[in-house]
Design a protein around this motif. Structure first.
Motif, PDB file in Angstrom:
ATOM      1  N   GLU A 106      -3.261  -9.973  31.484  1.00  0.00           N
ATOM      2  CA  GLU A 106      -2.548 -10.996  32.091  1.00  0.00           C
ATOM      3  C   GLU A 106      -2.388 -10.668  33.735  1.00  0.00           C
ATOM      4  N   MET A 107      -2.829 -11.915  34.196  1.00  0.00           N
ATOM      5  CA  MET A 107      -3.038 -11.750  35.625  1.00  0.00           C
ATOM      6  C   MET A 107      -1.686 -11.839  36.410  1.00  0.00           C
ATOM      7  N   SER A 108      -1.445 -10.647  37.227  1.00  0.00           N
ATOM      8  CA  SER A 108      -0.357 -10.711  38.236  1.00  0.00           C
ATOM      9  C   SER A 108      -0.346 -11.819  39.536  1.00  0.00           C
ATOM     10  N   ASN A 109      -1.700 -11.924  39.894  1.00  0.00           N
ATOM     11  CA  ASN A 109      -2.004 -12.769  41.006  1.00  0.00           C
ATOM     12  C   ASN A 109      -3.197 -13.752  40.717  1.00  0.00           C
ATOM     13  N   ALA A 110      -2.779 -14.891  40.293  1.00  0.00           N
ATOM     14  CA  ALA A 110      -4.212 -15.636  40.040  1.00  0.00           C
ATOM     15  C   ALA A 110      -4.836 -15.963  41.360  1.00  0.00           C
ATOM     16  N   ASP A 111      -4.239 -16.026  42.560  1.00  0.00           N
ATOM     17  CA  ASP A 111      -5.141 -16.376  43.721  1.00  0.00           C
ATOM     18  C   ASP A 111      -6.317 -15.176  44.019  1.00  0.00           C
ATOM     19  N   GLU A 112      -6.315 -14.348  43.334  1.00  0.00           N
ATOM     20  CA  GLU A 112      -7.550 -13.117  43.436  1.00  0.00           C
ATOM     21  C   GLU A 112      -8.760 -13.766  42.863  1.00  0.00           C
ATOM     22  N   VAL A 113      -8.617 -14.625  41.976  1.00  0.00           N
ATOM     23  CA  VAL A 113      -9.808 -15.313  41.239  1.00  0.00           C
ATOM     24  C   VAL A 113     -10.747 -15.987  42.556  1.00  0.00           C
ATOM     25  N   LYS A 114     -10.141 -16.347  43.433  1.00  0.00           N
ATOM     26  CA  LYS A 114     -10.918 -17.021  44.526  1.00  0.00           C
ATOM     27  C   LYS A 114     -11.622 -16.231  45.249  1.00  0.00           C
ATOM     28  N   SER A 115     -11.433 -14.809  45.310  1.00  0.00           N
ATOM     29  CA  SER A 115     -12.195 -13.903  46.011  1.00  0.00           C
ATOM     30  C   SER A 115     -13.627 -13.380  45.314  1.00  0.00           C
ATOM     31  N   LEU A 116     -13.605 -13.943  43.971  1.00  0.00           N
ATOM     32  CA  LEU A 116     -14.766 -13.602  43.012  1.00  0.00           C
ATOM     33  C   LEU A 116     -15.979 -14.546  43.336  1.00  0.00           C
ATOM     34  N   MET A 117     -17.201 -14.344  42.870  1.00  0.00           N
ATOM     35  CA  MET A 117     -18.306 -15.090  43.062  1.00  0.00           C
ATOM     36  C   MET A 117     -18.339 -15.941  41.809  1.00  0.00           C
ATOM     37  N   ASP A 118     -19.063 -17.123  42.167  1.00  0.00           N
ATOM     38  CA  ASP A 118     -19.451 -17.985  40.786  1.00  0.00           C
ATOM     39  C   ASP A 118     -20.854 -17.515  40.610  1.00  0.00           C
ATOM     40  N   SER A 119     -21.531 -18.284  39.583  1.00  0.00           N
ATOM     41  CA  SER A 119     -22.534 -17.675  38.876  1.00  0.00           C
ATOM     42  C   SER A 119     -23.992 -17.610  39.913  1.00  0.00           C
TER      43      SER A 119
END
Lengths: 156, 259
Positions: free
Chosen positions: A130-143
């Motif tokens: 259960e994420m505490s900071n959904a903004d972190e997803v922006k720092s991940l790579m797409d495929s």
């Protein structure tokens, strides 16, 4: 054909030198997942993230014989370890692509750790967070970005 | 920051720590601490443990690997270490060599188990050059078909450890504490422990092995000696190691499952 014979030569040379050449040329990717530079994937659904290790990672790790899972309720932080997989005499850290609280772990892996190799994006999932900071997803790579990242790593 | 680790010759620095008779649990604790909290490269050499101990890998199950009844009767400590790999009984005849490295300081080696294993075998092929038919066989170090060195590793995001227990010599009776593992390499061919292993002492002296290992490390790193006492005192006191001694209760419970 020329490619096949040069790969055969490389394999023979590596065999003579006793160097491992196990990795497949192209690992499978799933388009809608997000990827970390430490080779974990995250499937984002609202505030929930399902996490596992990528096909590229499992291929490089070899046969997984044990997965060390965290307890439900454990807090994980982006980029930090939450468990480990054992393969070829080694434990390798698994890092969380996002921060949050572990709400589910894949207990199937206790009896069938090989699911991480056989089904890395589905039955071999490791934890749900259960994420505490959904903004972190922006720092991940797409495929696409992750595919290039893997190619560069293998060419290195 | 990385330049801090680079010596003038262009090779990364490696601290060599030589010790003798250090208890294996203490060594494992220090190694995990150095892996997790230091940013230096280390080669730790322990020329024999103080007394017999059984050491299992992170996923080792005592009921499958250890003859629990005699182990309890003879008070042989059983340790579960932080790295992967199999089970070994160690004592004063075992020489331990551990490499703890930043992945970027061994840049041509991908931080995965098999490339690190290959890297280590190339290093030891120099150590045993002209001495014996050294090979890496299914992740074991062998002379011919006989194992004399067992490997284990742990890999973190930026660092890794590769450590080896070298059977320079062993007590024949101690081998009877170990069961034939379910997950055995193919080349073992179900041989019992005494037909499967061989002592390194038939090929090389302890001191020669250690000095040749340091020379081989010196071809890849700029090596510097560090006192064990200095490493011990600088170890992070807040670090909680995961290697641990199994309790008699745990062994007894495992024994109940096994019967």
């Amino acid at each position: 054909m020329a490619m096949a014979s040069s790969r055969l030569w490389a394999s023979k040379a590596a065999s003579y030198l006793r160097i491992s050449t196990f990795n497949r040329p192209f690992a499978t990717l799933v388009k809608d997942l997000k990827y970390a530079d430490s080779h974990e994937w995250a499937k984002i659904e609202g505030n929930s993230a399902t996490i596992g290790i990528t096909d590229h990672a499992q291929d490089h790790l070899g046969d997984v014989v044990y997965v060390e899972l965290p307890e439900v309720g454990t807090e994980v932080t982006q980029g930090n370890g939450f468990g480990a997989v054992e393969s070829v005499k080694a434990t390798s850290d698994i890092n969380s692509p996002v921060s949050g609280k572990v709400v589910q772990v894949n207990e199937e892996l206790n009896s069938s750790p090989g699911l991480v190799n056989g089904s890395p994006y589905e039955n071999g999932w490791i934890i749900k967070v259960e994420m505490s900071n959904a903004d972190e997803v922006k720092s991940l790579m797409d495929s696409e970005q992750y595919s290039k990242f893997c190619e560069e790593e293998d060419d290195h | 920051m990385a330049t801090r680790h680079v010596a003038q010759a262009g090779r990364p620095l490696m601290n060599i720590v030589r010790m003798k008779g250090v208890p294996i649990l203490q060594q494992l604790e220090i190694e995990e601490c150095l892996l997790r909290t230091s940013s230096d490269n280390w080669c730790i050499i322990n020329d024999g443990a103080d007394k017999p101990n059984i050491v299992m890998g992170i996923s080792g199950k005592p009921a499958e690997l250890v003859e629990i009844k005699p182990v309890l009767e003879d008070n042989i400590p059983v340790i579960r270490r932080f790295t992967g790999g199999g089970t070994v009984i160690v004592d004063h005849g075992t020489i331990f060599v551990s490499f703890i490295c930043n992945k970027d300081d061994v840049a041509d080696v991908q931080p995965y188990p098999r490339p690190i294993m290959s890297w280590s075998s190339l290093l030891y092929s120099q150590v045993f050059e002209g001495i014996a038919d050294f090979r890496l066989r299914e992740n074991d170090y062998v002379f011919g078909l006989r194992k004399f060195g067992g490997n284990a590793q742990s890999i973190t995001k930026n660092r890794w450890i590769h450590h080896t227990s070298f059977l320079w010599d062993y007590e024949t009776r101690n081998m009877s504490y170990l069961k034939l593992p379910k997950r055995a390499p193919e080349y073992r061919l179900a041989r019992d422990h005494l037909d499967f292993v061989c002592p390194m002492k038939d090929y090389i002296s302890r001191s020669d092995f250690i000095s040749r290992t340091i020379v081989a490390a010196g071809r890849l790193f700029s090596v510097e000696s560090t006192e064990f006492e200095a490493v011990k005192s600088s170890s992070n006191v807040n670090f909680t190691p995961t290697s641990r001694l199994l309790t008699n209760q745990e062994l007894e419970a495992a024994s109940m499952i096994a019967t």
